[in-house]
Design an enzyme around this catalytic site. Structure first.
Site, PDB file in Angstrom:
ATOM      1  N   SER A   1      46.680  43.978  45.397  1.00  0.00           N
ATOM      2  CA  SER A   1      45.435  44.416  45.120  1.00  0.00           C
ATOM      3  C   SER A   1      44.798  44.245  43.884  1.00  0.00           C
ATOM      4  O   SER A   1      45.443  44.876  42.814  1.00  0.00           O
ATOM      5  CB  SER A   1      45.100  45.775  45.784  1.00  0.00           C
ATOM      6  OG  SER A   1      43.996  46.512  45.036  1.00  0.00           O
ATOM      7  N   LYS A   2      43.710  43.600  43.470  1.00  0.00           N
ATOM      8  CA  LYS A   2      43.237  43.421  42.507  1.00  0.00           C
ATOM      9  C   LYS A   2      42.946  44.719  41.687  1.00  0.00           C
ATOM     10  O   LYS A   2      43.009  44.923  40.502  1.00  0.00           O
ATOM     11  CB  LYS A   2      41.933  42.651  42.677  1.00  0.00           C
ATOM     12  CG  LYS A   2      41.212  42.159  41.658  1.00  0.00           C
ATOM     13  CD  LYS A   2      40.280  40.899  42.239  1.00  0.00           C
ATOM     14  CE  LYS A   2      38.926  41.051  41.098  1.00  0.00           C
ATOM     15  NZ  LYS A   2      38.072  39.757  41.598  1.00  0.00           N
TER      16      LYS A   2
END
Ligand code: GLU
Length: 386
Positions: free
Chosen positions: A307-308
């Site tokens: 996840s960014k």
């Protein structure tokens, strides 16, 4: 309905035709089997590890076949655009040996400029091309204007959401959506005229002709054979500001840039029914597709996508900041991207990674696991080799 008149009313200023565009962007003269592929980032300033895997795959596929790798900037969402993001992406990819032959690329002075005969390579400069085809599809009765305003749409989706919470009767809901769509299709040319005279904005929607319970066979270069449902939704092609949706721009740009292969993230797989329908409606040949799997990690008991927001290692710049050489990162990514890379490496311990024969069939079709310890190990070996 007089569709020719309708198209003229909606797009009086569009004078290009599909034929003039076909002439402007002729087929590329390349040897048989040469792959033309691209990266099409939205310039949001974040280079994800997934972008790097996509870049590596695309670069190998193009350059090993004597083809072309180009860069198109997908900047139709001005709100998300970050200044200098496209330059940053090009520089980052270059440190990993990924160089573009064509497109919106850096010139001698370090600025982005168009190089190649298939531009403009920024979507924000291609409005007329998209509008030419919106006009054409309306003219052929395959697309239609919709004057429902953004507020009305928002309101509808709020109602739908509320309904969804209390209503688990999916069938009734699907029927309601269908009825809504059919109502939208029902209009007269006089009504359109009134809207236009009153200056009301409109979007252009496709007139879907598929049925969700019918399936189409499809072969993905990475994921293999699959069956996907036909599209039965009148999705938006052109927004009210004349800017295309990703779907519409993808079909038109990849056709006129003469792309033969699209490598992209698997999050686009669910949009494939839309794309298949769109290419058919436009009379374009569908390119080949390869959908790269997402990169995952183990988080406690679960396995999830990088996840960014949560994982610093999702950003490519993290590796340089942590002191990993680009060679190590590539070597490691090859082990997670291509299932036959490690065997090849054992047989060819001193060979340059570049001489590995890259086959999309050997690309990992399911999510690959990001293993930090292994990256460190690979990196240790790379440094030892030096
Ligand atoms: N702009 C899209 C993205 O960044 C491009 C996807 C594609 O490669 O077609 O996800």
């Amino acid at each position: 309905m007089d569709y020719v008149k309708l198209s003229q009313m909606l797009f009086p200023e569009v004078t290009d035709t599909p034929e003039t565009l076909e002439e402007r962007y002729p087929q590329r003269q390349l040897p048989e089997g040469a792959v033309v592929t691209r990266m099409a980032p939205s310039p949001t300033g974040f280079v994800h590890l997934g972008n790097l895997v996509q870049g590596l795959t695309s670069e190998r596929m193009a350059h090993k076949s004597g083809g072309v790798l180009f860069l198109r900037v997908e900047d139709t969402d001005a709100k998300r655009e970050v200044e200098g993001a496209a330059e940053g992406l090009i520089r980052t990819l270059a440190t990993y040996g990924i160089h573009f032959d064509e497109g919106a690329i850096l010139d001698g002075s370090g600025r982005i400029s168009d190089q190649g005969a298939y531009g403009p390579y920024r979507q924000s400069e291609r409005a007329e091309i998209y509008q030419t085809f919106a006009k054409q599809l309306v003219r052929e009765g395959k697309a239609y204007p919709c004057f429902t305003t953004e507020e009305e749409l928002d309101e509808l989706s709020q109602i739908n959401k509320k309904e969804e919470l209390k209503n688990t009767d999916w069938q009734a809901e699907a029927e309601a959506r269908r009825a809504e769509m059919l109502a939208r299709r029902n209009f007269t040319i006089e009504e359109v005229e009134e809207h236009l005279q009153a200056g009301h904005p409109f979007v252009v929607r496709i007139l879907a002709d598929g049925a969700e319970d019918k399936k189409v066979k499809f072969t993905d270069l990475i994921k293999g054979n699959m069956e996907i449902p036909e599209n039965d939704e009148d999705f938006v092609l052109l927004k009210s500001d004349g800017i295309p949706t990703y779907h519409f721009a993808h079909a038109i740009d990849d056709h006129f840039m003469r792309t033969t292969l699209v490598i992209r993230g698997e999050e686009w797989l669910s949009s494939l029914p839309i794309h298949i329908e769109l290419f058919k409606a436009l009379g374009f040949r569908l390119p080949k597709y390869g959908h790269n799997c997402s990169i995952q990690k183990i988080d406690g008991e679960t396995r999830r996508k990088l996840s960014k927001r949560k994982d610093p290692e999702a950003a490519v710049r993290f590796f340089a900041e942590e002191g990993y050489m680009s060679e190590s990162v590539i070597e490691y990514l090859m082990t997670i991207a291509a299932s036959d890379f490690e065997d090849w490496r054992r047989a060819n311990p001193d060979a340059d990674t570049d001489s590995f024969k890259f086959s999309p069939k050997k690309l990992n079709p399911a999510g690959s696991l990001f293993d930090y310890a292994k990256l460190t190990d690979v990196s240790k070996n790379e440094i030892a080799k030096m």
